[in-house]
Design a protein around this motif. Structure first.
Motif, PDB file in Angstrom:
ATOM      1  N   GLN A  15     -90.768 -27.567   8.120  1.00 43.56           N
ATOM      2  CA  GLN A  15     -91.898 -26.768   8.231  1.00 43.56           C
ATOM      3  C   GLN A  15     -91.575 -25.153   7.879  1.00 43.56           C
ATOM      4  O   GLN A  15     -90.573 -24.762   8.239  1.00 43.56           O
ATOM      5  N   ARG A  16     -92.617 -24.411   7.261  1.00 41.14           N
ATOM      6  CA  ARG A  16     -92.249 -22.990   7.258  1.00 41.14           C
ATOM      7  C   ARG A  16     -93.192 -22.279   7.903  1.00 41.14           C
ATOM      8  O   ARG A  16     -94.418 -22.701   7.769  1.00 41.14           O
ATOM      9  N   PHE A  17     -92.683 -21.189   8.312  1.00 38.21           N
ATOM     10  CA  PHE A  17     -93.544 -20.286   9.123  1.00 38.21           C
ATOM     11  C   PHE A  17     -93.148 -18.784   8.911  1.00 38.21           C
ATOM     12  O   PHE A  17     -92.030 -18.483   8.651  1.00 38.21           O
ATOM     13  N   GLY A  18     -93.999 -18.021   9.315  1.00 36.17           N
ATOM     14  CA  GLY A  18     -93.860 -16.468   9.024  1.00 36.17           C
ATOM     15  C   GLY A  18     -93.540 -16.062  10.505  1.00 36.17           C
ATOM     16  O   GLY A  18     -93.695 -16.539  11.487  1.00 36.17           O
ATOM     17  N   PHE A  19     -92.442 -15.020  10.508  1.00 44.12           N
ATOM     18  CA  PHE A  19     -92.065 -14.150  11.492  1.00 44.12           C
ATOM     19  C   PHE A  19     -91.801 -12.957  11.027  1.00 44.12           C
ATOM     20  O   PHE A  19     -91.272 -12.414  10.269  1.00 44.12           O
ATOM     21  N   GLY A  20     -92.348 -11.980  12.375  1.00 41.91           N
ATOM     22  CA  GLY A  20     -91.873 -10.560  12.151  1.00 41.91           C
ATOM     23  C   GLY A  20     -92.936  -9.742  11.149  1.00 41.91           C
ATOM     24  O   GLY A  20     -93.638 -10.435  10.717  1.00 41.91           O
ATOM     25  N   GLU A  21     -92.779  -8.580  11.316  1.00 40.69           N
ATOM     26  CA  GLU A  21     -93.569  -7.635  10.494  1.00 40.69           C
ATOM     27  C   GLU A  21     -92.519  -6.656   9.695  1.00 40.69           C
ATOM     28  O   GLU A  21     -92.912  -6.362   8.438  1.00 40.69           O
ATOM     29  N   SER A  22     -91.575  -6.269   9.990  1.00 40.11           N
ATOM     30  CA  SER A  22     -90.745  -5.419   9.427  1.00 40.11           C
ATOM     31  C   SER A  22     -89.153  -5.557   9.641  1.00 40.11           C
ATOM     32  O   SER A  22     -88.919  -5.005  10.791  1.00 40.11           O
ATOM     33  N   PRO A  23     -88.749  -6.602   8.705  1.00 40.80           N
ATOM     34  CA  PRO A  23     -89.234  -7.358   7.759  1.00 40.80           C
ATOM     35  C   PRO A  23     -89.853  -8.433   8.271  1.00 40.80           C
ATOM     36  O   PRO A  23     -89.789  -9.167   9.284  1.00 40.80           O
ATOM     37  N   PHE A  24     -91.044  -8.938   7.365  1.00 39.37           N
ATOM     38  CA  PHE A  24     -91.617 -10.200   7.570  1.00 39.37           C
ATOM     39  C   PHE A  24     -90.723 -11.239   6.974  1.00 39.37           C
ATOM     40  O   PHE A  24     -90.346 -11.047   5.561  1.00 39.37           O
ATOM     41  N   MET A  25     -90.530 -12.429   7.191  1.00 33.22           N
ATOM     42  CA  MET A  25     -89.836 -13.585   6.925  1.00 33.22           C
ATOM     43  C   MET A  25     -90.417 -14.770   6.867  1.00 33.22           C
ATOM     44  O   MET A  25     -91.454 -15.039   7.898  1.00 33.22           O
ATOM     45  N   ILE A  26     -90.349 -15.516   6.022  1.00 27.83           N
ATOM     46  CA  ILE A  26     -90.525 -17.154   5.865  1.00 27.83           C
ATOM     47  C   ILE A  26     -89.168 -17.881   6.430  1.00 27.83           C
ATOM     48  O   ILE A  26     -88.393 -17.812   5.756  1.00 27.83           O
ATOM     49  N   LEU A  27     -89.514 -18.465   7.770  1.00 28.92           N
ATOM     50  CA  LEU A  27     -88.384 -19.223   7.965  1.00 28.92           C
ATOM     51  C   LEU A  27     -88.601 -20.721   8.068  1.00 28.92           C
ATOM     52  O   LEU A  27     -89.755 -21.119   7.866  1.00 28.92           O
ATOM     53  N   ASP A  28     -87.682 -21.403   8.188  1.00 28.40           N
ATOM     54  CA  ASP A  28     -87.619 -22.838   7.940  1.00 28.40           C
ATOM     55  C   ASP A  28     -87.407 -23.663   9.268  1.00 28.40           C
ATOM     56  O   ASP A  28     -86.323 -23.198   9.877  1.00 28.40           O
ATOM     57  N   ARG A  29     -88.139 -24.526   9.549  1.00 24.30           N
ATOM     58  CA  ARG A  29     -87.695 -25.312  10.909  1.00 24.30           C
ATOM     59  C   ARG A  29     -87.895 -26.877  10.808  1.00 24.30           C
ATOM     60  O   ARG A  29     -88.726 -27.278  10.072  1.00 24.30           O
ATOM     61  N   CYS A  30     -86.894 -27.467  11.201  1.00 25.70           N
ATOM     62  CA  CYS A  30     -86.762 -28.787  11.275  1.00 25.70           C
ATOM     63  C   CYS A  30     -87.469 -29.351  12.704  1.00 25.70           C
ATOM     64  O   CYS A  30     -87.050 -28.558  13.926  1.00 25.70           O
ATOM     65  N   ALA A  31     -88.295 -30.206  12.694  1.00 25.41           N
ATOM     66  CA  ALA A  31     -89.149 -30.564  13.993  1.00 25.41           C
ATOM     67  C   ALA A  31     -87.858 -31.131  15.000  1.00 25.41           C
ATOM     68  O   ALA A  31     -88.360 -31.053  16.263  1.00 25.41           O
ATOM     69  N   GLU A  32     -86.951 -31.959  14.379  1.00 25.17           N
ATOM     70  CA  GLU A  32     -85.856 -32.457  15.167  1.00 25.17           C
ATOM     71  C   GLU A  32     -84.656 -31.562  15.608  1.00 25.17           C
ATOM     72  O   GLU A  32     -84.226 -31.445  16.497  1.00 25.17           O
ATOM     73  N   HIS A  33     -84.378 -30.484  14.709  1.00 22.95           N
ATOM     74  CA  HIS A  33     -83.204 -29.950  14.664  1.00 22.95           C
ATOM     75  C   HIS A  33     -83.292 -28.332  14.998  1.00 22.95           C
ATOM     76  O   HIS A  33     -82.378 -27.648  14.962  1.00 22.95           O
ATOM     77  N   GLY A  34     -84.407 -27.872  14.743  1.00 21.60           N
ATOM     78  CA  GLY A  34     -84.759 -26.617  14.915  1.00 21.60           C
ATOM     79  C   GLY A  34     -84.709 -25.572  14.026  1.00 21.60           C
ATOM     80  O   GLY A  34     -84.756 -26.190  12.658  1.00 21.60           O
ATOM     81  N   LEU A  35     -84.415 -24.388  13.844  1.00 21.49           N
ATOM     82  CA  LEU A  35     -84.405 -23.515  12.756  1.00 21.49           C
ATOM     83  C   LEU A  35     -83.126 -23.409  12.091  1.00 21.49           C
ATOM     84  O   LEU A  35     -82.031 -23.545  12.610  1.00 21.49           O
TER      85      LEU A  35
END
Length: 66
Positions: A15-35
């Motif tokens: 799953q991809r999700f946005g995090f932060g504002e400065s800097p804004f990042m797109i992070l990747d997360r596995c439902a089973e194993h985490g970030l």
């Protein structure tokens, strides 16, 4: 646009999700194993978290406990 990444451990699409504002990042997360973070993302996550905490008055923005 980057292709959706798969988990290195199980091969499922992350799953991809946005995090932060400065800097804004797109992070990747596995439902089973985490970030799963790219090479420079950990430092960016820490920097964004410290900036947010400082904006809320929770810590000194220049406090560096690395």
């Amino acid at each position: 646009s980057q292709a959706r990444r798969t988990c290195w451990s199980c091969g499922q699409r992350m799953q991809r999700f946005g995090f932060g504002e400065s800097p804004f990042m797109i992070l990747d997360r596995c439902a089973e194993h985490g970030l799963w973070l790219d090479r420079s993302e950990l430092k960016k996550v820490v920097r964004a978290s410290r900036a947010h905490a400082a904006a809320l008055g929770w810590m000194d923005p220049f406090d560096d406990d690395d």
